[in-house]
Write an enzyme that holds these catalytic residues in place. Structure first.
Site, PDB file in Angstrom:
ATOM      1  N   ASP A 157       0.829  -1.211   0.000  1.00  0.00           N
ATOM      2  CA  ASP A 157       0.000   0.000   0.000  1.00  0.00           C
ATOM      3  C   ASP A 157       0.865   1.265   0.000  1.00  0.00           C
ATOM      4  OD1 ASP A 157      -2.410   1.364   0.069  1.00  0.00           O
ATOM      5  OD2 ASP A 157      -3.205   0.245   1.773  1.00  0.00           O
ATOM      6  N   GLU A 190      -1.136   1.810  -5.142  1.00  0.00           N
ATOM      7  CA  GLU A 190      -0.952   3.245  -4.908  1.00  0.00           C
ATOM      8  C   GLU A 190      -2.065   4.058  -5.589  1.00  0.00           C
ATOM      9  OE1 GLU A 190      -0.474   4.201  -8.320  1.00  0.00           O
ATOM     10  OE2 GLU A 190       1.082   5.624  -7.672  1.00  0.00           O
ATOM     11  N   ASP A 212     -10.233   3.594  -3.247  1.00  0.00           N
ATOM     12  CA  ASP A 212     -10.947   2.410  -2.751  1.00  0.00           C
ATOM     13  C   ASP A 212     -12.363   2.304  -3.298  1.00  0.00           C
ATOM     14  OD1 ASP A 212      -8.669   2.047  -1.347  1.00  0.00           O
ATOM     15  OD2 ASP A 212      -9.605   2.118   0.643  1.00  0.00           O
TER      16      ASP A 212
END
Ligand code: GLA
Length: 412
Positions: A157, A190, A212
């Protein structure tokens, strides 16, 4: 003399060992041959967020087998954020001892014993998005730890990465995974900020293209400093990216929300079908231990999965879009095609077409769907009905927020 000889051989051994170390050249390219079709599995985040522990993960692995998902092709059991405990005095990361008292190696062994693979999560920055220790400065040590545990997949992440540049940071973890010596799938997360599709092909096996996903069909959720996106918003954000995907390197429009209770069965079906058409990783994000019949039917629809897992690995494309009714196409092996009618509106639509007038050339893949010179059999992949051939005109209703998807099989 004997002593002298021993000293000499010791010295030369030491030199050899140092030589080996000094000669090692970092390899900043990923392991090839992994994820030749889009990865399929499960990830803890969408449903469980930080509430992860070894009992949950083991029971999910059990359910992966008993639900039929493993047979349908799902392989990876991926633990997302918050599995971490602290680093020890030597810098080694350990899982949270309360949540994972048996340790990660034991969990990996359990998952492997089921014929499944295990994924883990870290972050290129100082801390993960959930505030756990990140891998910045510990990349090689963490990669060695993951390899020793038997990890097969790493989602990496991008929170708390001040001063880092994405391409370099991801190349560092790739080099670390290489050095650790275990083939591990690298999932670049990313959020599409630095166009990972432009540099990710040699670095990772998949890359998130967006922020997201949010558990809705068609909405944007504003969290103040950041936003998350419904399935249709994420779909629209894939425009222009298909040329970057192919075997071993996939655009990742984020994990599935199928079965998480907010989408209707039709919306779930549309969401799953569009991810299949996009050649997206199919990473379920629901509680697969407690699924209703409809959810199981969606997640294990082998015909839809075959579209997604087609060995050509060509991402589908939007052909037309009129009044919230879209036609999507995906070239498949053997001259077959998938055609998907997606109705994004809240009212039913009707599609009618004369295949003899359908000639579609996909310049990217060089494939052609030609209803004039070729004949195809038709199979509806949700009703499972075979509905004749392309010799006859075709008409179907597409319910609100739903899809009709056909496989066109070339008659040779
Ligand atoms: C980011 C990622 C998510 C999830 C969370 C975990 O938001 O994009 O997929 O991994 O972090 O904190």
């Amino acid at each position: 003399m004997k002593k002298l000889l021993t000293l000499f051989s010791l010295l030369s051994l030491t030199c050899f060992a140092f030589g080996q170390g000094n000669n090692y050249v970092q390899n900043y390219t990923k392991y090839e041959g992994l994820a030749l079709t889009p990865p399929m599995g499960w990830n803890s985040w969408n449903k469980f967020a930080c509430n992860v522990d070894e009992n949950l993960i083991k029971s999910i692995a059990d359910a992966m087998v008993s639900s039929g998902m493993k047979d349908a092709g799902y392989t990876y059991i991926n633990i997302d954020d918050c599995w971490h405990g602290d680093r020890d005095s030597l810098g080694f990361i350990h899982p949270d001892p309360k949540r994972f008292p048996s340790g990660m190696k034991a969990l990996a062994d359990y998952i492997h014993s089921k014929g499944l693979k295990i994924g883990i999560y870290s972050d290129a920055g100082s801390q993960t998005c959930g505030g756990r220790p990140g891998s910045r400065g510990y990349e090689f040590q963490d990669a060695m730890t993951y390899a020793a545990w038997g990890i097969d997949y790493l989602k990496y992440d991008w929170c708390n990465t001040e001063g880092l540049k994405a391409e370099g940071a991801y190349k560092t973890i790739t080099a670390a995974l290489r050095r650790a010596g275990r083939p591990i799938v690298l999932s670049i997360c990313e959020w599409g900020n630095d166009k990972p599709w432009e540099w990710g092909k040699t670095v990772g096996h998949l890359w998130r293209t967006t922020g997201d996903i949010y558990n809705c069909f068609d909405c944007i959720e504003d969290h103040g400093t950041w936003k998350s996106f419904g399935t249709m918003q994420i779909l629209d954000m894939q425009d222009g990216l298909r040329k970057y995907a192919g075997p071993g390197h996939w655009n990742d429009p984020d994990m599935l929300e199928v079965g998480n209770g907010k989408l209707t069965p039709r919306e779930d079906r549309a969401h799953f079908t569009m991810w299949a058409m996009l050649a997206a990783p199919l990473i379920a994000g629901n509680d697969i231990r407690n699924m209703d019949k409809e959810t199981v039917e969606v997640l294990t629809n082998k015909d839809i999965i075959a579209i997604n897992q087609d060995s050509l690995g060509i991402q589908g494309f939007k052909h037309t879009s009129v009044d919230s009714l879209q036609t999507w196409l995906k070239p498949l092996k053997g001259g077959d095609w998938a055609i998907c009618f997606l109705n994004r509106s809240k009212s039913e639509k009707v599609v009618s077409l004369d295949w003899k007038k359908v000639i579609i050339q996909d310049s990217l893949s060089g494939k052609e769907l030609n209803g004039q010179t070729s004949t195809y059999t038709l199979k509806n992949l949700w009703t499972k009905k075979k509905t004749g051939t392309t010799k006859k005109p075709f008409s179907t209703k597409v319910p609100a927020r739903d899809v009709v998807v056909l496989r066109l099989e070339l008659i040779k």
